[in-house]
Every structure is written in structure tokens, then in C-alpha cells.
Write a protein that holds these residues in place. Structure first.
Motif, PDB file in Angstrom:
ATOM      1  N   ALA A  44     -32.870  -8.362  85.005  1.00 37.06           N
ATOM      2  CA  ALA A  44     -33.495  -7.531  83.972  1.00 37.06           C
ATOM      3  C   ALA A  44     -34.803  -6.941  84.470  1.00 37.06           C
ATOM      4  N   ALA A  47     -33.920  -3.864  86.527  1.00 34.02           N
ATOM      5  CA  ALA A  47     -33.498  -2.766  85.658  1.00 34.02           C
ATOM      6  C   ALA A  47     -34.704  -2.129  84.976  1.00 34.02           C
ATOM      7  N   TYR A  48     -35.612  -2.958  84.505  1.00 36.27           N
ATOM      8  CA  TYR A  48     -36.826  -2.453  83.853  1.00 36.27           C
ATOM      9  C   TYR A  48     -37.659  -1.632  84.840  1.00 36.27           C
ATOM     10  N   VAL A  51     -36.297   1.802  85.076  1.00 35.50           N
ATOM     11  CA  VAL A  51     -36.762   2.643  83.969  1.00 35.50           C
ATOM     12  C   VAL A  51     -38.161   3.175  84.295  1.00 35.50           C
ATOM     13  N   ASN A 146     -36.148   5.108  76.593  1.00 37.58           N
ATOM     14  CA  ASN A 146     -34.923   4.519  76.065  1.00 37.58           C
ATOM     15  C   ASN A 146     -33.801   5.545  76.023  1.00 37.58           C
ATOM     16  N   SER A 150     -32.975   4.225  80.095  1.00 38.85           N
ATOM     17  CA  SER A 150     -32.493   2.851  79.937  1.00 38.85           C
ATOM     18  C   SER A 150     -31.042   2.709  80.395  1.00 38.85           C
ATOM     19  N   ALA A 154     -29.759   0.443  83.627  1.00 41.17           N
ATOM     20  CA  ALA A 154     -28.786  -0.639  83.501  1.00 41.17           C
ATOM     21  C   ALA A 154     -27.612  -0.435  84.453  1.00 41.17           C
ATOM     22  N   GLY A 223     -31.802   0.240  75.597  1.00 36.30           N
ATOM     23  CA  GLY A 223     -32.945  -0.596  75.931  1.00 36.30           C
ATOM     24  C   GLY A 223     -33.915  -0.839  74.795  1.00 36.30           C
ATOM     25  N   VAL A 308     -38.952  -0.108  75.507  1.00 40.22           N
ATOM     26  CA  VAL A 308     -37.812  -0.656  76.240  1.00 40.22           C
ATOM     27  C   VAL A 308     -37.925  -2.171  76.371  1.00 40.22           C
ATOM     28  N   LYS A 310     -36.394  -5.533  78.317  1.00 38.59           N
ATOM     29  CA  LYS A 310     -35.624  -6.010  79.469  1.00 38.59           C
ATOM     30  C   LYS A 310     -34.355  -6.729  79.020  1.00 38.59           C
ATOM     31  N   LEU A 313     -31.453  -4.480  77.984  1.00 39.12           N
ATOM     32  CA  LEU A 313     -30.760  -3.935  79.156  1.00 39.12           C
ATOM     33  C   LEU A 313     -29.765  -4.949  79.703  1.00 39.12           C
ATOM     34  N   ARG A 314     -30.212  -6.180  79.800  1.00 37.89           N
ATOM     35  CA  ARG A 314     -29.359  -7.235  80.345  1.00 37.89           C
ATOM     36  C   ARG A 314     -28.159  -7.495  79.437  1.00 37.89           C
TER      37      ARG A 314
END
Length: 332
Positions: A44, A47-48, A51, A146, A150, A154, A223, A308, A310, A313-314
Motif C-alpha cells: 500500500a 501504491a500511495y 499516486v 482519487n 488512485s 493500484a 482510493g 487518498v 492507502k 488502494l490495497r
């Protein structure tokens, strides 16, 4: 994304009722214990960071410097993990007659596999914050943390993990462009086809001739700090089995309060054109806050990194990977 949900209900229902589309061919697996399905690790934090990096280019408005820089970065990053990269250049006419450039970025794992899964998001950010509370900001650009970044982030982190633990199926990641430049609310124009230009172009000019997939999943606004995803009508109409399967996996994993088993109104999104024009059953995982348009910061100047989560997203990535790997276990 889009126009308000209530504004498109009548138009979408008429289209769905009158058009003839390919019946869903998505394989609906029964009896899978999704808690036991092995999937790649999903960071996560990474991924963040993806973003955040997209936002560092500034607004990803088609034709802008930040847009060009972000496109190059996305292609470079996906090239690290995927077997093939295609950047599909096109031109799109906006609601006001302006022509802008577009770039659909397509990255593939296992490109020779006959059976394929399509995973998509849009990567552009909106030109106009036409839903900002401050009327003076309606012609200001949207950061698009987002709403855009986002979903891309992901999918990027999924690509990184899936490249190391490959499923027994081909995977195509598509970042659609010029999705979010539809007619603003302060204009006198209403035409749903002013949205989702990249998916419309791809549907009529697929990156591989006669390309098809078993099914597809679209990420949009995945997100948010308060994630809530419902079964919207276009997903239910074109991809009912897939939609049920995703929500069943989410429930089994303990995410039933996020993937809510509720049928809601149709959303005009990229999946509509993939479903209608190509015939690939595609479901949309898209935020539905219930009391507001998508989420609090939708099409405003406050759709920034603070909007957003984390963990959101996960959650979306894990549910989607559990679904795919439940159908197609990883290569041994």
C-alpha cells in the motif's frame, strides 16, 4: 469522471434496453475459498507513492507539460514489470470543439496467452473543478488524486507483484486517456459521448486486431478515505456474473461493508464502451458514497493527496487479485 449519476440514468437505461450486446462469457467459479487463494504481495505504501508521483507532475490535462511527463513516466514504470508496452496516440474532440491529444498506455503480461484479463483505469485529470463549492474555482483544474491517480497507482502496484507471481492467464493493463474531459456542468452541452474518449478510441482501434478478454475490471476513484463500492447497473447488465464474483470474494475476505451488496444506478464510465462496443464483460469498481456525487472531493480543487487512503488502494487490489487468481492460479 462523468456527469452526475441522476443525470444519466434515463439515457443509460434506454441504451441498455434497446441495444444488443454480446452475452457475458466470464467464467464464474463456484466454491472457491478466497481466504486461501494465494496472490502477490501488494504494498500500500508503494501504491500511495505512485499516486503522489503522478501528482508531482501537476495537472495531467491532455496536451500539457505535466501530462506529457506523466505519460513518459507511466510507460517507463510499466516497462519494468510487463512484457510489452504500447502507447496508443490519438486525437479527441472535446465538448466545445477543441481538439486535444490523447495517449492510451497499454502494458501486457504473458502476451502470447490466448485467454486474457483486462484491467483498466483512466490517467488524465479534469480540466475544470466544476463541482467545487467556490464558483470562482469552476474553471480551475482538478488535482485528480482519487479521480484518476488512485486507480492507476493500484494497477501499477498490482503489475509489479503480478510480474513476479504470474497467473495462468494473460493480463492487459490499460490506462485510458481523455476520460475526464466531458462537458462541464456550467456549459449548455449534454452529450455522454463527450466523456471517456480514450476508451471509445481503443474500442474502435484495439491495440491487437480482434482483441478480446474473458473479462475486465475498471478501477475508478478507488482510493477514497471512506471506500464504498456498489453494484452499479451497467456492470450488472453487461457483466452480472463477474460483478457477483468480485463482491462474493470481497465478502469472503471480510470487506462486505466496503463492497456493499447493493444495486445502484448506472454510471457512465470507460467500462460502458468496453462492454457495448467490444463485448468484453467488464465491471466497474467505482466509489458510491450514497449521499453525495461519488465522493466529497469529486471534481473539486480538493481532490488531492489527503483524499487518498492507502488501505482503500490495497483493499480493491487484493479483492481483484483474489478473484483473478481464484480463476487462474499462478504459474508453477
Amino acid at each position: 469522471m462523468k456527469v452526475k449519476r441522476l443525470a444519466i440514468i434515463a439515457a443509460c437505461l434506454l441504451v441498455l434496453a434497446g441495444c444488443k450486446y454480446k452475452q457475458e462469457t466470464a467464467e464464474v467459479s463456484q466454491g472457491i475459498d478466497y481466504t486461501q487463494v494465494q496472490v502477490p504481495e501488494f504494498s500500500a505504501d508503494s501504491a500511495y507513492a505512485y499516486v503522489e508521483h503522478q501528482l508531482s507532475f501537476g495537472n495531467r490535462i491532455p496536451g500539457s507539460k505535466g501530462w506529457s511527463q506523466c505519460a513518459n513516466w507511466l510507460a517507463m514504470q510499466m516497462r519494468r514489470w510487463c512484457d510489452t508496452i504500447i502507447v496508443q496516440d490519438f486525437s479527441a474532440e472535446l465538448w466545445n470543439g477543441t481538439t486535444v491529444p490523447g495517449k492510451n498506455i497499454i502494458a501486457s503480461l504473458n502476451p502470447t496467452a490466448e485467454r486474457r484479463i483486462l484491467l483498466a483505469a483512466h490517467w488524465d485529470s479534469r480540466m475544470w473543478a466544476d463541482h467545487d463549492k467556490d464558483d470562482k474555482l469552476h474553471r480551475s483544474p482538478v488535482p485528480g488524486a482519487n479521480d484518476g491517480a488512485s486507480g492507476v497507482a493500484a494497477l501499477m502496484e498490482m503489475a509489479r507483484g503480478m510480474s513476479k507471481m504470474r497467473p495462468n492467464v494473460g493480463i492487459d493493463f490499460i490506462f485510458f486517456d481523455v476520460e475526464d474531459q466531458g462537458a462541464p456542468s456550467w456549459s449548455e452541452v449534454y452529450d455522454e459521448d463527450t466523456w471517456c474518449k480514450g476508451s471509445q478510441y481503443w474500442a474502435q482501434n484495439r491495440h491487437v486486431p480482434y482483441y478480446t478478454a474473458v473479462y475486465g475490471v475498471l478501477f475508478d476513484m478507488v482510493g477514497t478515505q471512506k471506500p464504498r463500492f456498489t453494484k452499479e447497473q451497467i456492470s450488472r447488465s453487461f457483466a452480472p456474473g463477474l460483478t457477483d464474483k468480485l463482491w462474493r470474494a470481497a465478502s469472503a475476505l471480510g470487506y462486505g461493508s466496503i463492497f456493499v451488496n447493493q444495486e445502484t444506478d448506472p454510471i457512465l464510465d470507460d467500462h460502458y464502451y468496453v462492454n457495448r462496443l467490444v463485448g468484453i464483460p467488464m465491471a466497474d469498481i467505482v466509489q458510491n458514497s450514497g449521499t453525495t456525487s461519488f465522493f466529497e472531493h469529486w471534481h473539486t480543487t480538493t481532490d488531492d493527496l489527503a483524499a487518498v487512503s492507502k488501505e482503500s488502494l490495497r483493499t480493491v487490489a487484493v479483492v481483484t487479485m483474489k478473484t483473478i487468481y481464484g480463476d487462474y492460479q499462478h504459474e508453477k
